[in-house]
Write a protein that holds these residues in place. Structure first.
Motif, mmCIF file in Angstrom:
data_model
loop_
_atom_site.group_PDB
_atom_site.id
_atom_site.type_symbol
_atom_site.label_atom_id
_atom_site.label_comp_id
_atom_site.label_asym_id
_atom_site.label_seq_id
_atom_site.Cartn_x
_atom_site.Cartn_y
_atom_site.Cartn_z
ATOM 1 N N MET A 1 1.758 12.040 -16.571
ATOM 2 C CA MET A 1 1.619 10.627 -16.181
ATOM 3 C C MET A 1 1.161 10.560 -14.470
ATOM 4 S SD MET A 1 1.185 7.358 -16.828
ATOM 5 C CE MET A 1 1.934 7.103 -18.391
ATOM 6 N N PRO A 2 0.066 11.207 -14.245
ATOM 7 C CA PRO A 2 -0.209 11.128 -12.643
ATOM 8 C C PRO A 2 -0.225 9.773 -12.044
ATOM 9 C CG PRO A 2 -2.173 11.879 -13.978
ATOM 10 C CD PRO A 2 -1.281 11.164 -15.200
ATOM 11 N N THR A 3 0.614 9.909 -10.914
ATOM 12 C CA THR A 3 0.754 8.510 -10.168
ATOM 13 C C THR A 3 -0.608 7.776 -9.564
ATOM 14 O OG1 THR A 3 2.110 7.688 -8.151
ATOM 15 C CG2 THR A 3 1.037 9.796 -8.038
ATOM 16 N N LYS A 4 -0.537 6.523 -9.324
ATOM 17 C CA LYS A 4 -1.866 5.840 -8.909
ATOM 18 C C LYS A 4 -1.603 5.915 -7.277
ATOM 19 C CE LYS A 4 -3.993 1.463 -9.411
ATOM 20 N NZ LYS A 4 -3.913 -0.015 -9.866
ATOM 21 N N LYS A 5 -0.679 6.073 -6.789
ATOM 22 C CA LYS A 5 -0.319 6.012 -5.432
ATOM 23 C C LYS A 5 0.214 7.256 -4.687
ATOM 24 C CE LYS A 5 -0.060 1.016 -4.829
ATOM 25 N NZ LYS A 5 -1.076 0.919 -3.697
ATOM 26 N N ALA A 6 -0.142 7.725 -3.482
ATOM 27 C CA ALA A 6 0.230 8.865 -3.070
ATOM 28 C C ALA A 6 1.811 8.629 -2.481
ATOM 29 C CB ALA A 6 -0.431 9.228 -1.595
ATOM 30 N N LEU A 7 2.213 7.445 -2.124
ATOM 31 C CA LEU A 7 3.532 7.127 -2.243
ATOM 32 C C LEU A 7 4.531 7.180 -3.227
ATOM 33 C CD1 LEU A 7 3.444 4.430 0.659
ATOM 34 C CD2 LEU A 7 4.244 6.912 0.959
ATOM 35 N N PRO B 1 9.352 10.712 1.826
ATOM 36 C CA PRO B 1 9.120 12.181 1.918
ATOM 37 C C PRO B 1 7.802 12.533 2.676
ATOM 38 C CG PRO B 1 9.546 11.242 -0.501
ATOM 39 C CD PRO B 1 9.311 10.210 0.526
ATOM 40 N N SER B 2 7.888 13.699 3.272
ATOM 41 C CA SER B 2 6.922 14.229 4.000
ATOM 42 C C SER B 2 5.364 14.390 3.312
ATOM 43 C CB SER B 2 7.140 15.478 4.886
ATOM 44 O OG SER B 2 8.155 15.321 5.695
ATOM 45 N N PHE B 3 5.562 14.902 2.151
ATOM 46 C CA PHE B 3 4.300 15.215 1.327
ATOM 47 C C PHE B 3 3.711 13.949 1.017
ATOM 48 C CE2 PHE B 3 7.817 15.412 -1.661
ATOM 49 C CZ PHE B 3 7.191 14.759 -2.677
ATOM 50 N N ARG B 4 4.403 12.900 0.588
ATOM 51 C CA ARG B 4 3.924 11.799 0.175
ATOM 52 C C ARG B 4 3.341 10.839 1.436
ATOM 53 N NH1 ARG B 4 4.836 10.320 -4.987
ATOM 54 N NH2 ARG B 4 6.250 11.249 -6.210
#
Length: 408
Positions: A402-408, A26-29
């Motif tokens: 639960m925040p993600t560890k990676k942007a992807l 996805p674009s934002f990721r």
């Protein structure tokens, strides 16, 4: 930073961005991930990604070196194997475990890799997934069987589209036309009384753009307005092509074999739905090209999404159960990202398949045009809209908890 180092960095970032775009990010990721990589490599950056283009601007701290690049790129397809390998490579580079030159060569190797699952396995996965979806839609055993058979035919069209640009441009229309006409033929010669439209929907479910609709709305919610709008409109056009191809196929079938009454499939025991979830999750492994070490997580994510959605639907209004399902899926996929140090997208996409309302959009389109309902469903348009909004909201709230560890 000297000139040669800047050139090497920009070459790597450009190649990395195009590959991640190709794998359906996805674009934002994608933009957030590339910004992180650029910052680690010591350059300033700005990225604009849409489903059909990628623009990159890189510059050094004092603007001694600047670089602009804009490219027209074909819309990407989900490839979880290559996405995972590319992310691992970027992680090794940022940790200093591999040089930039070696990383650049490794990117070329990953880009040239074939699917870890051969064509036979992928064809079986198409048939299994379409039959499994028919189970989830409440189809009878004959519809389930023929949905799998026609799903394999759709896979043959997909293979042809990889070799022919003309077929690729009209894939949705010709595949749905073939399935529509074949369903009428099967109903006339082999098994009368079939729910033809339900068979068509199940057979085409891999091509139905429900996932694209959800990703497009997620991009809009993150203020990626151009990308989100383009993705939503592309999904709508794909839906129209799928429907009208099937409509023409059925019309031709009716002309040759006579008008056939729409039959509503008998309801099967509830355990069949869970069997459908299992078979669908296994089929998606090959279709999404998931790495073997991620398969257990992917299968569990499908059960979590479906189970949470089904359980909560008993207590919430129609469509809002998808919020709970998406929230549980988002938390689980972010947990996967932390434990396995891999993009959360890898397992999130598997779970979203059982939640996205692409099938309901297709059903609503059929009801609007033909005035017929081929499954028992009330207020299908309102429910589709609520599910779309619930999915986006559930994933957003999951990222807060639960925040993600990676942007992807």
């Amino acid at each position: 930073m000297d000139k040669s180092e800047f050139i090497q960095i920009r070459r790597f970032i450009l190649k990395l961005g195009k590959m991640l775009h190709k794998y359906g990010s996805p674009s934002f990721r994608l933009e957030a991930y590339l910004c992180e990589v650029a910052a680690y490599l010591g350059v300033n950056s700005s990225f604009i990604s849409t489903p059909t283009s990628l623009s990159i601007v890189l510059w050094s701290d004092r603007h001694e070196d600047e670089y602009n690049h804009a490219a027209r790129i074909e819309p990407g397809e989900l490839d979880m194997n290559s996405l995972s390998l590319t992310d691992e490579l970027a992680y090794q580079l940022l940790k200093g475990e591999i040089s930039l030159a070696d990383a650049d060569k490794r990117l070329d190797q990953i880009d040239a890799m074939q699917s870890p699952y051969n064509k036979t396995l992928t064809g079986v996965a198409f048939g299994t997934s379409t039959s499994a979806f028919a189970m989830l839609m409440g189809a009878g055993w004959p519809e389930i069987f023929w949905s799998g058979v026609l799903g394999v035919i759709v896979y043959f069209w997909t293979l042809w589209s990889l070799r022919s640009k003309r077929v690729n441009l009209m894939l949705e229309s010709v595949a749905s036309f073939t399935v529509g006409f074949a369903a009428c033929t099967i109903n006339y010669y082999f098994e009368s009384g079939l729910n033809i439209w339900l068979i068509i929907l199940s057979s085409l479910i891999i091509l139905v753009p429900g996932l694209s609709l959800t990703i497009g709305l997620a991009e809009l919610s993150s203020r990626n307005l151009v990308s989100g709008t383009a993705r939503v409109m592309d999904a709508i056009m794909q839906l129209f092509k799928l429907y009208f191809g099937a409509f023409i196929g059925i019309t031709l079938g009716y002309q040759l074999f006579g008008q056939q009454e729409l039959q509503v499939a008998d309801t099967l025991p509830f355990w069949v739905n869970w069997m459908g979830v299992l078979l669908l999750s296994i089929g998606l492994v090959a279709i999404f090209r998931t790495r073997l070490k991620h398969v257990p997580w992917a299968v569990v994510s499908t059960f979590i999404a479906y189970g949470a959605s089904t359980w909560s639907s008993a207590y919430l209004e129609n469509g809002l159960g998808a919020f709970v399902g998406a929230f549980a899926l988002g938390v689980f996929s972010n947990l996967f990202s932390r434990v396995m140090n891999a993009p959360s997208t890898i397992v999130a996409m598997h779970g979203l398949i059982v939640l996205v309302p692409g099938s309901k959009t297709y059903i609503g389109l059929n009801s609007f045009i033909s005035g017929q309902d081929f499954i028992k469903a009330d207020h299908i348009g309102q429910e589709t809209f609520l599910i779309l909004m619930s999915l986006v909201a559930g994933l957003i709230f999951a990222n807060i908890v639960m925040p993600t560890k990676k942007a992807l």
